[in-house]
Design a protein around this motif. Structure first.
Motif, mmCIF file in Angstrom:
data_model
loop_
_atom_site.group_PDB
_atom_site.id
_atom_site.type_symbol
_atom_site.label_atom_id
_atom_site.label_comp_id
_atom_site.label_asym_id
_atom_site.label_seq_id
_atom_site.Cartn_x
_atom_site.Cartn_y
_atom_site.Cartn_z
ATOM 1 N N GLY A 19 14.261 118.108 -7.013
ATOM 2 C CA GLY A 19 14.662 116.858 -6.355
ATOM 3 C C GLY A 19 15.950 117.001 -5.561
ATOM 4 O O GLY A 19 16.755 117.904 -5.819
ATOM 5 N N SER A 20 16.129 116.085 -4.607
ATOM 6 C CA SER A 20 17.327 116.112 -3.746
ATOM 7 C C SER A 20 18.618 116.074 -4.552
ATOM 8 O O SER A 20 19.597 116.727 -4.210
ATOM 9 C CB SER A 20 17.361 114.895 -2.825
ATOM 10 N N SER A 21 18.613 115.294 -5.648
ATOM 11 C CA SER A 21 19.878 115.125 -6.370
ATOM 12 C C SER A 21 20.362 116.435 -6.988
ATOM 13 O O SER A 21 21.546 116.623 -7.216
ATOM 14 C CB SER A 21 19.739 114.044 -7.437
ATOM 15 N N VAL A 55 8.096 122.865 -4.435
ATOM 16 C CA VAL A 55 8.059 121.616 -3.670
ATOM 17 C C VAL A 55 9.509 121.159 -3.630
ATOM 18 O O VAL A 55 10.090 120.878 -4.680
ATOM 19 C CB VAL A 55 7.149 120.556 -4.329
ATOM 20 N N SER A 56 10.086 121.192 -2.465
ATOM 21 C CA SER A 56 11.517 120.921 -2.402
ATOM 22 C C SER A 56 11.847 119.717 -1.533
ATOM 23 O O SER A 56 11.455 119.629 -0.384
ATOM 24 C CB SER A 56 12.251 122.145 -1.868
ATOM 25 N N SER A 57 12.583 118.794 -2.118
ATOM 26 C CA SER A 57 13.134 117.667 -1.367
ATOM 27 C C SER A 57 14.450 118.141 -0.767
ATOM 28 O O SER A 57 14.847 119.282 -0.965
ATOM 29 C CB SER A 57 13.422 116.507 -2.312
ATOM 30 N N GLY A 58 15.128 117.264 -0.094
ATOM 31 C CA GLY A 58 16.467 117.580 0.376
ATOM 32 C C GLY A 58 16.645 117.487 1.874
ATOM 33 O O GLY A 58 17.777 117.515 2.362
ATOM 34 N N SER A 59 15.537 117.376 2.645
ATOM 35 C CA SER A 59 15.704 117.406 4.098
ATOM 36 C C SER A 59 16.477 116.187 4.606
ATOM 37 O O SER A 59 17.375 116.326 5.446
ATOM 38 C CB SER A 59 14.343 117.518 4.790
ATOM 39 N N VAL A 60 16.150 115.015 4.088
ATOM 40 C CA VAL A 60 16.819 113.806 4.586
ATOM 41 C C VAL A 60 18.306 113.876 4.248
ATOM 42 O O VAL A 60 19.179 113.669 5.099
ATOM 43 C CB VAL A 60 16.180 112.531 3.986
ATOM 44 N N SER A 61 18.569 114.250 3.009
ATOM 45 C CA SER A 61 19.965 114.234 2.612
ATOM 46 C C SER A 61 20.790 115.313 3.338
ATOM 47 O O SER A 61 21.921 115.061 3.752
ATOM 48 C CB SER A 61 19.991 114.242 1.091
ATOM 49 N N LEU A 62 20.204 116.478 3.567
ATOM 50 C CA LEU A 62 20.935 117.511 4.326
ATOM 51 C C LEU A 62 21.115 117.111 5.790
ATOM 52 O O LEU A 62 22.172 117.349 6.389
ATOM 53 C CB LEU A 62 20.194 118.852 4.281
ATOM 54 N N VAL A 145 6.938 123.718 -0.078
ATOM 55 C CA VAL A 145 6.279 122.520 0.459
ATOM 56 C C VAL A 145 7.265 121.354 0.514
ATOM 57 O O VAL A 145 8.097 121.193 -0.372
ATOM 58 C CB VAL A 145 5.082 122.127 -0.454
ATOM 59 N N ASN A 146 7.157 120.570 1.571
ATOM 60 C CA ASN A 146 7.848 119.270 1.601
ATOM 61 C C ASN A 146 6.926 118.323 2.343
ATOM 62 O O ASN A 146 5.969 118.742 2.997
ATOM 63 C CB ASN A 146 9.209 119.384 2.303
ATOM 64 N N GLU A 147 7.210 117.041 2.223
ATOM 65 C CA GLU A 147 6.425 116.092 3.006
ATOM 66 C C GLU A 147 6.864 116.205 4.467
ATOM 67 O O GLU A 147 8.045 116.432 4.759
ATOM 68 C CB GLU A 147 6.663 114.667 2.511
ATOM 69 N N ASN A 148 5.897 116.092 5.376
ATOM 70 C CA ASN A 148 6.225 116.162 6.803
ATOM 71 C C ASN A 148 6.791 114.805 7.233
ATOM 72 O O ASN A 148 6.117 113.990 7.862
ATOM 73 C CB ASN A 148 4.971 116.538 7.598
ATOM 74 N N ASP A 149 8.034 114.577 6.858
ATOM 75 C CA ASP A 149 8.639 113.248 7.003
ATOM 76 C C ASP A 149 8.667 112.708 8.432
ATOM 77 O O ASP A 149 8.647 111.497 8.626
ATOM 78 C CB ASP A 149 10.084 113.280 6.473
ATOM 79 N N THR A 150 8.716 113.596 9.427
ATOM 80 C CA THR A 150 8.868 113.090 10.795
ATOM 81 C C THR A 150 7.630 112.360 11.299
ATOM 82 O O THR A 150 7.713 111.590 12.234
ATOM 83 C CB THR A 150 9.189 114.229 11.795
ATOM 84 N N GLY A 159 5.072 108.792 -0.933
ATOM 85 C CA GLY A 159 5.954 107.909 -1.688
ATOM 86 C C GLY A 159 7.114 108.702 -2.231
ATOM 87 O O GLY A 159 8.256 108.333 -2.078
ATOM 88 N N ASP A 160 6.827 109.797 -2.838
ATOM 89 C CA ASP A 160 7.898 110.612 -3.396
ATOM 90 C C ASP A 160 7.346 112.017 -3.598
ATOM 91 O O ASP A 160 6.146 112.214 -3.652
ATOM 92 C CB ASP A 160 8.366 110.019 -4.719
ATOM 93 N N ASN A 161 8.243 112.955 -3.728
ATOM 94 C CA ASN A 161 7.799 114.334 -3.882
ATOM 95 C C ASN A 161 7.245 114.626 -5.277
ATOM 96 O O ASN A 161 6.678 115.694 -5.495
ATOM 97 C CB ASN A 161 8.939 115.298 -3.529
ATOM 98 N N ASP A 162 7.388 113.681 -6.216
ATOM 99 C CA ASP A 162 6.775 113.875 -7.539
ATOM 100 C C ASP A 162 5.255 113.827 -7.380
ATOM 101 O O ASP A 162 4.540 114.702 -7.873
ATOM 102 C CB ASP A 162 7.229 112.779 -8.518
ATOM 103 N N GLY A 222 17.576 109.803 -12.151
ATOM 104 C CA GLY A 222 16.692 110.863 -11.629
ATOM 105 C C GLY A 222 16.089 110.492 -10.294
ATOM 106 O O GLY A 222 15.879 109.319 -9.991
ATOM 107 N N THR A 223 15.779 111.503 -9.496
ATOM 108 C CA THR A 223 15.202 111.263 -8.170
ATOM 109 C C THR A 223 13.832 110.625 -8.327
ATOM 110 O O THR A 223 13.005 111.124 -9.056
ATOM 111 C CB THR A 223 15.025 112.618 -7.445
ATOM 112 N N GLY A 224 13.600 109.557 -7.616
ATOM 113 C CA GLY A 224 12.291 108.922 -7.682
ATOM 114 C C GLY A 224 12.095 108.128 -8.967
ATOM 115 O O GLY A 224 11.129 107.396 -9.110
#
Ligand code: GLU
Length: 387
Positions: A19-21, A55-62, A145-150, A159-162, A222-224
């Motif tokens: 998770g991003s956190s 599966v890695s979050s973090g793109s928005v926060s970075l 893997v990440n969600e293709n947020d764009t 909804g969430d990376n979980d 926790g994230t999500g």
């Protein structure tokens, strides 16, 4: 099959979701110590012959941190959907760069896989994603893997990376999905405010009690949140994939888990497991219409796993084509199943309530005697009935 902790040793392929956190700091960007810890784990697992997909979050926060260097408002206020998408576009390459460099130093190659729910709804794209992952594994590459947020908006997001991690578990044929987070697992009360809170070590069935724990006062950490993690556990276990929630701050937490260590919360598969096709229908397809059925059809489907026949239909709703997904609604008004139809809505309305022998006479042709064949029909559980 994995039914207890000691069986986790059988794991040959797993998804590790971060998770991003854990990965990012709201003001400084990538937490390199965390990236180092993840890479160390993945390398150790590789040496044991265990394949890992991250599966890695973090793109928005970075992305927010990077953009804030010129305009501090990117960090100081909440962002619109498009701003988050722009932040993800900026942050995703930074995230991949951090992984790429750290994995390269350890001798492993990485690959980026950006997915959307829409991609996995299309059977062919689903299979393409699965085949690509398979090819990457055989080349010894670590897919990230990440969600293709764009390209996604709120309504069509995972909804969430979980949830994404749970679905990816199925797509890549993993034995285990590990959600690494900033708590040590699911607790019976909020561990931050309740010192006597107990960690739940093993869950064999997600029932009201477990859902209550996830949605209770302890859900905001926790994230999500814990709720999205338990929902992910339901998705994974129905697909035959075990899911664990573990504290991501610890060294080698995945190795410890796989070796039967008493950490985190493990959700095991139960008997309601879906096959790959059923999983795709139940978790990814949106119904284009609804078929209202009588009590006899309901009973035949629920108790005998029978196909849905036209004689059991009472009413047809929506505009759908042959092969589309529809919801099956019981007399009481509740959605009990989802399935792929053998006739379009006009044909379906024409044969509604008829016996299968009358189909030809009515339509002038008969492709199938059932309106939904049982191989394309999935009985839903309570948690999936949100249509
Ligand atoms: N895809 C989002 C990101 O990389 C994260 C979504 C989530 O953490 O659930 O920032």
């Amino acid at each position: 099959m994995i039914q207890k902790r000691s069986h986790l040793k059988q794991t040959r392929r797993l998804v590790l979701k971060i998770g991003s956190s854990l990965l990012t700091n709201a003001t400084t960007g990538v937490q390199q110590t965390m990236i180092d810890r993840i890479v160390e784990q993945v390398v150790a697992l590789h040496r044991q012959g265990i394949e890992v997909c991250l599966v890695s979050s973090g793109s928005v926060s970075l992305g927010r941190v990077a953009l804030a260097a010129n305009a501090p408002c990117w960090l100081s206020r909440s962002l619109s959907v498009h701003e988050k998408q722009a932040a993800a576009a900026v942050g995703q390459p930074a995230l991949m760069q951090a992984y790429h460099q750290t994995f390269a130093a350890a001798g492993l190659k990485v690959a980026q896989m950006l997915l959307t729910r829409d991609d996995l709804r299309h059977r062919r794209r689903y299979l393409n994603a699965s085949n690509t992952a398979e090819t990457l594994f055989s080349a010894g590459v670590v897919p990230i893997v990440n969600e293709n947020d764009t390209v996604v908006v709120e309504e069509i997001k995972f909804g969430d990376n979980d949830a994404l991690a749970a679905l990816v578990g199925r797509v890549i044929g993993a034995d285990l999905v590990v959600l690494a987070t900033d708590v040590q697992g699911l607790y019976d009360a909020n561990p931050v405010t309740t010192p006597t809170a107990q960690r739940i070590a093993d869950v064999h069935h997600v029932d009201e009690r477990i859902l209550g724990m996830a949605s209770g006062s302890g859900s905001s950490f926790g994230t999500g949140g814990m709720q999205s993690k338990v929902r992910a556990a339901e998705i994974a276990t129905r697909a035959g994939v075990v899911l664990a929630i573990v504290g991501g701050q610890h060294d080698q937490m995945v190795t410890k888990l796989i070796n039967g260590g008493d950490l985190g919360t493990v959700f095991y598969c139960n008997n309601d497991r879906h096959n790959r096709r059923q999983h795709w229908i139940a978790e990814l397809l949106e119904p284009e219409g609804a078929l209202y059925v009588d009590a006899g059809a309901e009973q035949a489907m629920l108790q005998r796993g029978a196909s849905l026949l036209p004689i059991g239909l009472q009413r047809v709703e929506g505009d759908f084509d042959k092969g589309d997904c529809v919801a099956v609604v019981a007399c009481g008004g509740q959605v009990i199943a989802k399935g792929l139809v053998n006739y379009n809505n006009k044909e379906m309305s024409a044969i509604c309530g008829m016996s299968s022998e009358q189909i030809e006479q009515c339509l002038g042709f008969v492709d199938y005697t059932s309106v939904i064949h049982r191989d394309n029909l999935v009985i839903l559980q309570r948690s999936q009935v949100k249509l």
